[in-house]
Write an enzyme that holds these catalytic residues in place. Structure first.
Site, mmCIF file in Angstrom:
data_model
loop_
_atom_site.group_PDB
_atom_site.id
_atom_site.type_symbol
_atom_site.label_atom_id
_atom_site.label_comp_id
_atom_site.label_asym_id
_atom_site.label_seq_id
_atom_site.Cartn_x
_atom_site.Cartn_y
_atom_site.Cartn_z
ATOM 1 N N ASP A 202 0.868 -1.177 0.000
ATOM 2 C CA ASP A 202 0.000 0.000 0.000
ATOM 3 C C ASP A 202 0.906 1.227 0.000
ATOM 4 O O ASP A 202 2.126 1.092 -0.159
ATOM 5 C CB ASP A 202 -0.952 -0.024 1.211
ATOM 6 C CG ASP A 202 -2.289 0.625 0.887
ATOM 7 O OD1 ASP A 202 -2.284 1.823 0.534
ATOM 8 O OD2 ASP A 202 -3.328 -0.045 0.975
ATOM 9 N N HIS A 276 -3.112 3.089 -4.561
ATOM 10 C CA HIS A 276 -2.470 2.645 -3.300
ATOM 11 C C HIS A 276 -1.021 2.182 -3.521
ATOM 12 O O HIS A 276 -0.562 1.254 -2.874
ATOM 13 C CB HIS A 276 -3.280 1.500 -2.674
ATOM 14 C CG HIS A 276 -4.566 1.966 -2.046
ATOM 15 N ND1 HIS A 276 -4.640 2.398 -0.749
ATOM 16 C CD2 HIS A 276 -5.818 2.066 -2.548
ATOM 17 C CE1 HIS A 276 -5.897 2.743 -0.465
ATOM 18 N NE2 HIS A 276 -6.633 2.562 -1.547
ATOM 19 N N GLU A 353 -10.128 2.342 -4.809
ATOM 20 C CA GLU A 353 -9.809 3.761 -4.569
ATOM 21 C C GLU A 353 -8.669 4.264 -5.460
ATOM 22 O O GLU A 353 -7.743 4.920 -4.989
ATOM 23 C CB GLU A 353 -9.441 3.952 -3.085
ATOM 24 C CG GLU A 353 -10.603 3.627 -2.172
ATOM 25 C CD GLU A 353 -10.227 3.645 -0.694
ATOM 26 O OE1 GLU A 353 -11.063 4.075 0.108
ATOM 27 O OE2 GLU A 353 -9.105 3.215 -0.332
HETATM 28 C C1 ACM Z 1 -11.009 -0.607 0.896
HETATM 29 O O1 ACM Z 1 -11.501 -0.519 2.039
HETATM 30 N N1 ACM Z 1 -10.364 0.439 0.357
HETATM 31 C C2 ACM Z 1 -11.130 -1.828 0.110
#
Ligand code: ACM
Length: 632
Positions: A202, A276, A353
């Site tokens: 991440d 991410h 995201e």
């Molecule tokens: C998430 O909670 N961004 C999968």
């Protein structure tokens, strides 16, 4: 004769009394609740004369595991033997019992001993976990205890409702050591979870060694040291040494995978792309459109803006560039090594995201959009997903990703992880895709478990009673599309394994029952009572858990300008006392019975819960401003 009769009577009475004490000492308190359970009279007592047998070599590891678990607290020196003569027998069926499937078991305890039968070793493992829960809680002790090791006579037939029973552990936001991860896996496996979804990469750290891309861990696994809440921290200073973090070598990963396999846990690795990805970009800036060499592994700054309509903006470029062929070479290298390390059928590619703003402003991305015959920048993520899916398939694996991958996958063998809510899974089923249900409002283990002013703050709350109510199969969806469910532990605010346990339990107990136990058997009051006995077991096992379930639930409302107070409790037999006169509340303060109109003025509400005349919950303190805010 009379004397003999009296003696016999005393003997019988004292025998009954002992039986009763023993029966009460050892009530049946299993989590997750089995499919069928029939208790009968009496018990089997484990002694140093107990013998343990297993009928096939395949079961030898589990026999060893059980023996070790029994020997530590009992101080016995039991040794498992191949055969069928033990007073505790582990038996693999030579003819499969169709009722219990691949993971089920039959457990029979009589006064003579214990027999666990299963079709596969997974079933034996789960039968052993049930057996351990039938023993007194001291069985979890790491030191020798001198008690009677009784196991109530019982017949259990048990098998899971869902094939995917998962917990996700984020090791990017905070790194946990190899030993900590192994312990975490063992603990969830004992609740009959069979999947660890391992969030390995991440913005805040890349945690898996990729030998062909060494900078991913040389640079990407380390960030600058910062104190304070994640999300409020200051940026790295140019030239500042990055000293906080860590990663798993490939050797570590093989060790963890083997440990998990032995406990019937499949590890699903997640490499979260194309968003991410700040840690990867810090290592290889050429991966993103901006090629920004000042990007560092994020130490927990607030680099995103979130808007009311659900959209967002990343203030730092944390997104791989989908228009660059070199990106796909990079991804191929990563997944070649990931696929070799993990025997799982699935590899998780994230997809959540992903901010498209840097793509929208990039000439090469615009050219790719033109080639794709669209002006919609979102299509670039679908294109990216399709390319990644092919790479994953070329390694002999299937793709799984967060619900955002749905538009880009072209193979209905790929699986969708529904996370905002249930809709992702519903949409997936309509297109013929299977899903794992992980809706945040029911399964996000990073959310507060109780009163948000008591536990360290997070942006949302989730009580264990709500997790328990989770139903993974939506009415509108054919159950065949729902592989199962999963609790997700994001670790932005979870810096230690001890706290990871606190956030995981008791909600993971509730979810284990959601994923294992037939829906018709589930019953919150019954579970809640069993949960309390598992608090005692966790105390002996030295596993941390939240007791938020004992705290008052404080809500307020504004009715015709009047500030009304409502107090409630998740558990039965809880008395709630409060003060608004600046005193510490106790059982002589106002006892809450029904909604109360709070007076004008700068009051401070203090609330405490009691059970059986003893304080049991945390003190909750809220001033008028907070009470009014809560009413909105
Ligand atoms: C998430 O909670 N961004 C999968």
């Amino acid at each position: 004769m009379k004397f003999y009769y009296m003696k016999t009577k005393i003997f019988i009475l004292s025998y009954l009394a002992i039986t009763l004490v023993k029966a009460q000492k050892n009530p049946i308190q299993l989590i997750p609740q089995p499919v069928e359970l029939k208790q009968s009279e009496g018990w089997y007592e484990l002694t140093n004369k107990t013998t343990i047998s297993y009928n096939l070599a395949e079961a030898s590891f589990l026999a060893g595991l059980l023996t070790q678990k029994l020997n530590t607290p009992t101080g016995f020196n039991l040794k498992p033997v191949l055969g069928t003569a033990g007073s505790i027998q582990l038996q693999l069926n030579d003819v499969a019992n169709p009722q219990i499937g691949q993971e089920g078991y039959v457990l029979e305890v009589t006064k003579k001993g214990v027999v666990i039968t299963a079709n596969k070793t997974a079933g034996l493992y789960y039968g052993i976990q049930t057996l351990l829960q039938l023993l007194p809680k001291e069985i979890e002790s790491k030191k020798e205890e001198t008690i009677n090791w009784t196991i109530p006579c019982i017949n259990i037939i048990d098998y899971p409702r869902f094939g995917w029973r998962g917990i996700m552990l984020d090791v990017s936001r905070h790194f946990f050591t190899k030993e900590e991860v192994k312990t975490y896996i063992e603990q969830i496996s004992r609740l009959k979870y069979n999947t660890l979804h391992w969030h390995l990469t991440d913005d805040n750290g890349w945690r898996i060694e990729i030998k062909s891309l060494p900078r991913l861990t040389e640079i990407g696994a380390w960030r600058v040291e910062r104190a304070g809440t994640f999300g409020n921290r200051t940026k790295p200073i140019p030239g500042e040494a990055a000293t906080v973090g860590g990663f798993y070598t490939q050797e570590d990963i093989r060790e963890i995978v083997k440990f998990a396999q032995e406990r019937h846990v499949t590890i699903i690795p997640e490499i979260d792309i194309p968003g991410h990805s700040m840690a990867a970009i810090a290592a290889y800036p050429e991966l993103c459109c901006t090629k920004d060499t000042s990007v560092k592994v994020d130490p927990g700054t607030n680099f995103a803006e979130w808007y009311e309509d659900g959209t967002f903006k990343m203030l730092i470029d944390n997104t791989l560039n989908p228009s660059d062929e070199k990106i796909y070479e990079f991804i191929d290298k990563v997944f070649t090594e990931v696929a070799q390390l993990f025997p799982s059928a699935y590899i998780h590619v994230g997809g959540d995201e992903c901010y498209h703003g840097y793509w929208a402003n990039d000439a090469n991305c615009q050219a790719l959009l033109k080639k794709l015959n669209t002006t919609d920048v979102k299509e670039l993520q679908n294109y990216f997903t399709g390319r990644v899916e092919k790479i994953i398939q070329s390694k002999g694996k299937k793709l799984i990703g967060w619900e955002e991958i749905l538009g880009g996958s072209t193979s209905s063998e790929s699986v969708i992880m529904s996370w905002h809510g249930m809709q992702g899974g519903i949409d997936a089923a309509k297109k013929g895709y299977s899903s794992v249900m992980t809706p945040a409002p029911y399964v996000y283990l990073d959310f507060n478990q109780g009163e948000s002013t008591v536990d360290p703050p997070i942006y949302a709350g989730l009580r264990v009673s709500k997790s328990y109510l989770f139903e993974p199969v939506p009415d509108s969806v054919d159950a065949k599309y729902i592989l199962g469910g999963q609790g997700n532990l994001w670790t932005e605010q979870v810096p230690t394994m001890r706290y990871a346990q606190y956030m995981t339990y008791p909600r993971a107990w509730a979810l284990s029952e959601v994923f294992w136990t037939p829906k018709v058997i589930k019953n919150w009051p019954d579970f809640a009572q069993r949960m309390e006995t598992h608090f005692d077991r966790a105390d002996v096992a030295n596993i941390n858990y939240s007791r938020a379930v004992y705290d008052a639930i404080v809500t307020t409302s504004l009715i015709d300008g009047k500030l009304m107070l409502q107090l409630g409790a998740e558990m039965a037999d809880i008395d709630i006392f409060y003060s608004i006169n600046g005193t510490m509340p106790d059982s002589y303060s106002n006892r809450y019975i029904s909604p109360v109109e709070l007076p004008e003025g700068p009051i401070v509400l203090r609330v405490i819960t009691y059970r059986n005349g003893k304080p049991i919950g945390h003190l909750i303190t809220l001033d008028r401003e907070k009470l009014v805010e809560r009413a909105r």
